[in-house]
Design a protein around this motif. Structure first.
Motif, PDB file in Angstrom:
ATOM      1  N   ALA A  95      -0.800   1.341   8.460  1.00 49.69           N
ATOM      2  CA  ALA A  95      -0.265   0.118   7.850  1.00 49.69           C
ATOM      3  C   ALA A  95      -1.243  -0.463   6.838  1.00 49.69           C
ATOM      4  CB  ALA A  95       0.046  -0.913   8.931  1.00 49.69           C
ATOM      5  N   THR A  96      -2.540  -0.425   7.166  1.00 53.49           N
ATOM      6  CA  THR A  96      -3.551  -0.947   6.249  1.00 53.49           C
ATOM      7  C   THR A  96      -3.598  -0.125   4.971  1.00 53.49           C
ATOM      8  OG1 THR A  96      -4.896  -1.780   8.084  1.00 53.49           O
ATOM      9  CG2 THR A  96      -6.007  -1.459   5.977  1.00 53.49           C
ATOM     10  N   GLN A  97      -3.563   1.209   5.107  1.00 57.03           N
ATOM     11  CA  GLN A  97      -3.634   2.050   3.914  1.00 57.03           C
ATOM     12  C   GLN A  97      -2.380   1.884   3.045  1.00 57.03           C
ATOM     13  OE1 GLN A  97      -4.156   6.332   4.452  1.00 57.03           O
ATOM     14  NE2 GLN A  97      -5.487   6.401   2.650  1.00 57.03           N
ATOM     15  N   ILE A 101      -2.367   0.715  -0.890  1.00 52.15           N
ATOM     16  CA  ILE A 101      -1.670   1.436  -1.957  1.00 52.15           C
ATOM     17  C   ILE A 101      -0.697   0.500  -2.676  1.00 52.15           C
ATOM     18  CG2 ILE A 101      -0.036   3.314  -2.432  1.00 52.15           C
ATOM     19  CD1 ILE A 101      -1.424   4.821  -0.060  1.00 52.15           C
ATOM     20  N   ASP A 102      -0.025  -0.353  -1.909  1.00 47.93           N
ATOM     21  CA  ASP A 102       0.866  -1.350  -2.529  1.00 47.93           C
ATOM     22  C   ASP A 102       0.101  -2.234  -3.511  1.00 47.93           C
ATOM     23  OD1 ASP A 102       3.189  -0.539  -1.305  1.00 47.93           O
ATOM     24  OD2 ASP A 102       3.075  -1.993   0.327  1.00 47.93           O
ATOM     25  N   LEU A 127       6.016   8.053  -2.506  1.00 51.46           N
ATOM     26  CA  LEU A 127       7.321   7.948  -3.166  1.00 51.46           C
ATOM     27  C   LEU A 127       7.450   6.641  -3.943  1.00 51.46           C
ATOM     28  CD1 LEU A 127       9.633   9.362  -0.348  1.00 51.46           C
ATOM     29  CD2 LEU A 127       9.359  10.342  -2.647  1.00 51.46           C
ATOM     30  N   LYS A 128       6.965   5.559  -3.351  1.00 50.22           N
ATOM     31  CA  LYS A 128       7.058   4.252  -4.001  1.00 50.22           C
ATOM     32  C   LYS A 128       6.296   4.247  -5.316  1.00 50.22           C
ATOM     33  CE  LYS A 128       6.329  -0.703  -3.175  1.00 50.22           C
ATOM     34  NZ  LYS A 128       5.900  -1.724  -2.179  1.00 50.22           N
ATOM     35  N   ALA A 129       5.103   4.842  -5.311  1.00 48.54           N
ATOM     36  CA  ALA A 129       4.311   4.897  -6.536  1.00 48.54           C
ATOM     37  C   ALA A 129       5.002   5.749  -7.602  1.00 48.54           C
ATOM     38  CB  ALA A 129       2.919   5.445  -6.232  1.00 48.54           C
ATOM     39  N   MET A 130       5.490   6.907  -7.193  1.00 52.68           N
ATOM     40  CA  MET A 130       6.156   7.788  -8.143  1.00 52.68           C
ATOM     41  C   MET A 130       7.384   7.122  -8.756  1.00 52.68           C
ATOM     42  SD  MET A 130       4.581  10.825  -8.421  1.00 52.68           S
ATOM     43  CE  MET A 130       5.791  12.116  -8.739  1.00 52.68           C
ATOM     44  N   ARG A 131       8.142   6.415  -7.921  1.00 56.05           N
ATOM     45  CA  ARG A 131       9.347   5.743  -8.427  1.00 56.05           C
ATOM     46  C   ARG A 131       9.002   4.571  -9.340  1.00 56.05           C
ATOM     47  NH1 ARG A 131      12.042   6.246  -2.419  1.00 56.05           N
ATOM     48  NH2 ARG A 131      12.928   8.338  -2.708  1.00 56.05           N
ATOM     49  N   ALA A 132       7.776   4.060  -9.190  1.00 57.46           N
ATOM     50  CA  ALA A 132       7.319   2.984 -10.077  1.00 57.46           C
ATOM     51  C   ALA A 132       6.745   3.547 -11.378  1.00 57.46           C
ATOM     52  CB  ALA A 132       6.263   2.144  -9.357  1.00 57.46           C
TER      53      ALA A 132
END
Length: 346
Positions: A95-97, A101-102, A127-132
């Motif tokens: 959860a911390t990592q 990343i967020d 996935l979240k980073a790639m989609r951003a």
């Protein structure tokens, strides 16, 4: 070099070539030997280009190899005047990592390098980073889907076991009814299973050799000592031992010394400086170690910079970086120790 392209196009468009290559091939046109011997050589594409902010998120450096990962990444980034490295505080808590990343995503870094504490658990973060529109270089512990990264770079666990097995096999090929033992890492880890499988597959080429015992430690000095003591008690004689990890190998060597045992050869794993010092001194049973190079973090920075600048890799024909880069697990012994000693991690 490719023409400038949008980050989204770089992530999801075009055909990127997959590659399994030596570490040096990623960063230089120099021979592999020269690159391994001195990792502070000037990186490829030394000329400054577009400024790139790279976010780096990794686990807590509670192991010599993980600390070396952090050091390699930071040192490599300093060699480029066109890079800003945004590092998170390492954490083994999923959860911390994810939160870290967020934060990097919200800062709108240009590229993310992520060594996840748990590849499966951190897949959604990738996935979240790639989609951003932020390309991800997935370092070593792989995400569940290739959609979560633009490029993966890491070690070859199967190859570690394979090369350890062949090294031991060649040393014992003329010995009748040779016996070997194995001190592995935690059986709960896929990397341990891969290392053991590679080792077993290599030994199949040597019908005179039989693996007679195996114990699983957990990459700590204490567990290495305890499990090695059990192996020594159960096996009154054997000819070779493969230990998956040099950190736990410190404990294994302690157990061997306390038992007053010798008459066999030991091969370690990962490439710790302490193991290399023993190999160079030739002061005991440890005769070789099989690398799992932390220099992969330096290559991850090189790849991230190339992604951020829309470039390919020097020496390859393609205009894009590869989708995969698997590092070779070289065997280091007294014959080549001076070549690899500078990169031994503490």
């Amino acid at each position: 070099m490719s023409q400038p392209t949008s980050r989204r196009g770089l992530l999801f468009g075009g055909a990127a070539v997959g590659a399994t290559a030596l570490l040096a091939a990623c960063t230089s046109n120099e021979p592999a030997e020269a690159k391994e011997e001195k990792n502070d050589a000037a990186p490829a594409a030394e000329e400054s280009g577009k400024h790139v902010t790279i976010g780096f998120a990794g686990p807590q450096a509670d192991h010599g190899w993980l600390n070396a990962i952090n050091v390699q990444a930071a040192q490599r980034a300093k060699k480029y005047s066109d890079i800003t490295l945004e590092k998170t505080e390492g954490s083994n808590d999923t959860a911390t990592q994810i939160g870290q990343i967020d934060t990097l995503i919200n800062k709108k870094v240009d590229v993310l390098v992520i060594l996840p504490a748990d590849g499966k658990a951190l897949t959604q973060a990738g996935l979240k980073a790639m989609r951003a529109g932020i390309p991800v270089v997935n370092l070593d512990r792989i995400f569940d889907t290739p959609q979560a990264y633009r490029c993966w770079v890491g070690g070859d666990n199967y190859g570690m076991g394979l090369n350890a097995g062949h090294y031991i096999g060649e040393k014992l090929k003329d010995k009748k009814n040779a016996k070997v033992i194995e001190l592995s890492g935690p059986d709960s880890l896929e990397l341990t299973k891969q290392r053991t499988q590679g080792f077993d597959d290599a030994l199949k080429n040597y019908p005179n050799i039989k693996k007679v015992a195996r114990q699983a430690a957990d990459f700590t000095v204490e567990s290495g000592q305890a499990k090695m003591a059990q192996l020594l008690q159960a096996q009154k004689s054997f000819d070779a031992c493969w230990n998956h990890d040099d950190d736990q190998g410190v404990g294994a060597l302690r157990a061997i010394d306390q038992a007053g045992r010798d008459g066999f050869l030991m091969v370690g794993g990962a490439g710790a400086r302490s193991a290399m010092d023993h190999i160079k001194a030739d002061d005991g049973v440890l005769k070789a170690t099989v690398l799992y190079p932390p220099t992969m973090a330096a290559s991850a920075i090189d790849l991230a910079r190339a992604l951020g600048q829309g470039k390919g890799i020097s020496g390859l024909s393609e205009s894009e970086i590869p989708t995969q880069l698997t590092l070779y697990s070289a065997v280091v012994d007294k014959d080549n120790i001076d070549q690899y000693l500078p990169n031994g991690f503490k």
